[in-house]
Design an enzyme around this catalytic site. Structure first.
Site, PDB file in Angstrom:
ATOM      1  N   ASN A 290      88.541  62.893  56.495  1.00 12.45           N
ATOM      2  CA  ASN A 290      87.833  64.099  56.050  1.00 12.45           C
ATOM      3  C   ASN A 290      88.692  65.346  56.236  1.00 12.45           C
ATOM      4  O   ASN A 290      88.741  66.227  55.366  1.00 12.45           O
ATOM      5  CB  ASN A 290      86.519  64.256  56.818  1.00 12.45           C
ATOM      6  CG  ASN A 290      85.398  63.423  56.221  1.00 12.45           C
ATOM      7  OD1 ASN A 290      85.387  63.151  55.029  1.00 12.45           O
ATOM      8  ND2 ASN A 290      84.453  63.021  57.053  1.00 12.45           N
ATOM      9  N   GLU A 325      79.719  57.152  59.513  1.00 17.89           N
ATOM     10  CA  GLU A 325      80.686  56.188  59.001  1.00 17.89           C
ATOM     11  C   GLU A 325      80.455  54.807  59.614  1.00 17.89           C
ATOM     12  O   GLU A 325      81.333  53.958  59.615  1.00 17.89           O
ATOM     13  CB  GLU A 325      82.121  56.655  59.294  1.00 17.89           C
ATOM     14  CG  GLU A 325      82.483  56.715  60.772  1.00 17.89           C
ATOM     15  CD  GLU A 325      82.186  58.058  61.424  1.00 17.89           C
ATOM     16  OE1 GLU A 325      82.784  58.342  62.459  1.00 17.89           O
ATOM     17  OE2 GLU A 325      81.345  58.818  60.895  1.00 17.89           O
TER      18      GLU A 325
END
Length: 405
Positions: A290, A325
């Protein structure tokens, strides 16, 4: 801050009354048709018993038929209507009056029929009256007062007949009828409370649902002012409902749906010791992805990973997004050794080829933890053991698979 959703007591009471009227009108319409059948039975019995003078029976038959027509005139329009009457209390009073009239019509049968009756025919009259009373309790207990006025309407002529013409059978029937009517009144009161409570609970739930949907509508309308991409309100409400059990990004079952599936599996384990294993996995260095490539690429990674994993599973296996995640795979009917083999294969499958090819080629790995449901496990125990196995894989350097018994 949480908002309370409440139902207005007056609106609820009005809705309950309307629903009671709807139910009793439809049932009353069907029940009214039993009166001609009973009258026809008495006509048949009069011929079977060779009654000498049947004119009173015909007179009473005409009388009860007219009363039934009055009852149908009260019930039929409302039974066919889609909405409750505008003046509900007025309809209830008319309904009670029609039931009182019907009770008196049936009770008056003893004045017409007992003077001409044989013993068998007389007993059949009282048996039919008892059956009519029982049927009224079953059909009309939605309004307890209607049962009371109907039973009093039947019993009063029977009582008066026993007083003015005190034959042994009629006196016994009057005494037994009083006890029978009292028991039916008490029973119908119990049934009435249960029916009204059930109707009230169902309508309250429906109105609360409507209120919640209305609150969701207001929330969606406010959100639409800030987000131009919002669709029309109905589509947004459908999205909210689906999101209750589905992850919006990956379209996989979400944590809530996964917890429900895990609890179902625990129940099946308790019922029949059905074996089941659980895989928990976490994408390695997802925060770095990210940070380096942006959240859009991170979202692409989550979607691509979910598709790659799902393609390797059986139809009855459950893949769910459990956290940011973090994913879980529920494997019904699978032992620990088989689940560990699958986890290692999935781990290798992720590492062997890039997960994304556009807009950039990006390889992604994950750490897997595997455990099998065992005796004494609760939901927390099962998840904790899978989590421990997964973090053991991370401790060993990630891109690993660890199985714990």
């Amino acid at each position: 801050m949480s908002a309370k959703v409440q139902v207005d007591d007056h609106l609820l009471a009005d809705a309950v009354l309307g629903e009671r009227i709807r139910l009793v009108a439809r049932r009353g319409f069907v029940a009214s048709l039993s009166t001609p059948v009973a009258a026809a039975l008495l006509l048949y019995l009069s011929h079977a018993e060779h009654l000498v003078d049947v004119q009173p029976l015909y007179v009473w038959s005409v009388l009860i038929t007219l009363i039934v027509i009055v009852n149908l005139a009260c019930c039929l329009p409302q039974a066919l209507a889609e909405t409750p009457p505008a003046n509900k209390q007025r309809w209830v009073y008319l309904y009670l009056g029609s039931k009182c009239l019907l009770g008196l019509g049936w009770g008056a049968s003893v004045w017409f029929l007992m003077p001409i009756a044989t013993p068998v025919f007389g007993m059949m009259v009282y048996i039919i009256l008892s059956g009519i009373c029982a049927m009224v309790v079953l059909v009309h207990s939605m309004f307890w007062t209607s049962v009371v006025v109907f039973l009093m309407g039947i019993y009063l002529p029977v009582l008066l007949y026993a007083v003015f013409y005190p034959q042994p059978l009629d006196v016994y029937v009057a005494i037994a009828g009083a006890l029978y009517a009292l028991l039916l009144i008490v029973y119908s009161g119990v049934v009435n409370r249960q029916l009204v409570r059930g109707v009230r609970a169902a309508l309250q739930a429906r109105m609360l649902t409507d209120a919640l949907l209305e609150a969701n509508t207001r929330a969606e309308q406010s959100l639409a002012a800030l987000q131009a991409e919002h669709t029309r309100l109905q589509a947004a409400l459908g999205t909210i409902r689906s999101m209750a059990h589905q992850d919006e990004l990956t379209q996989l079952p979400n944590r809530r749906a996964a917890i429900a599936a895990l609890n179902d599996q625990l129940m099946r384990w308790e019922d029949g010791q059905e074996v089941c294993s659980l895989i928990m996995l976490d994408i390695d260095y997802f925060k770095s992805i990210n940070d380096a490539y942006g959240h859009d690429i991170g979202d692409d990674v989550l979607v691509a990973l979910s598709r790659r994993l799902a393609a390797q599973l059986r139809p009855n296996d459950l893949l769910a997004r459990f956290g940011g995640e973090e994913f879980i795979i529920l494997l019904p009917g699978t032992r620990l050794q088989e689940a560990a083999v699958l986890a290692r294969r999935l781990c290798t499958l992720l590492a062997d080829s890039p997960l994304l090819s556009a807009p950039l080629s990006l390889a992604v790995t994950a750490s897997f933890g595997v455990t099998q449901l065992k005796e004494g496990d609760g939901l927390h125990d099962w998840l904790r053991r899978a989590d421990q196995a997964m973090y053991e894989s991370k401790r060993m350097g990630r891109n690993q698979c660890t199985a714990l018994h």
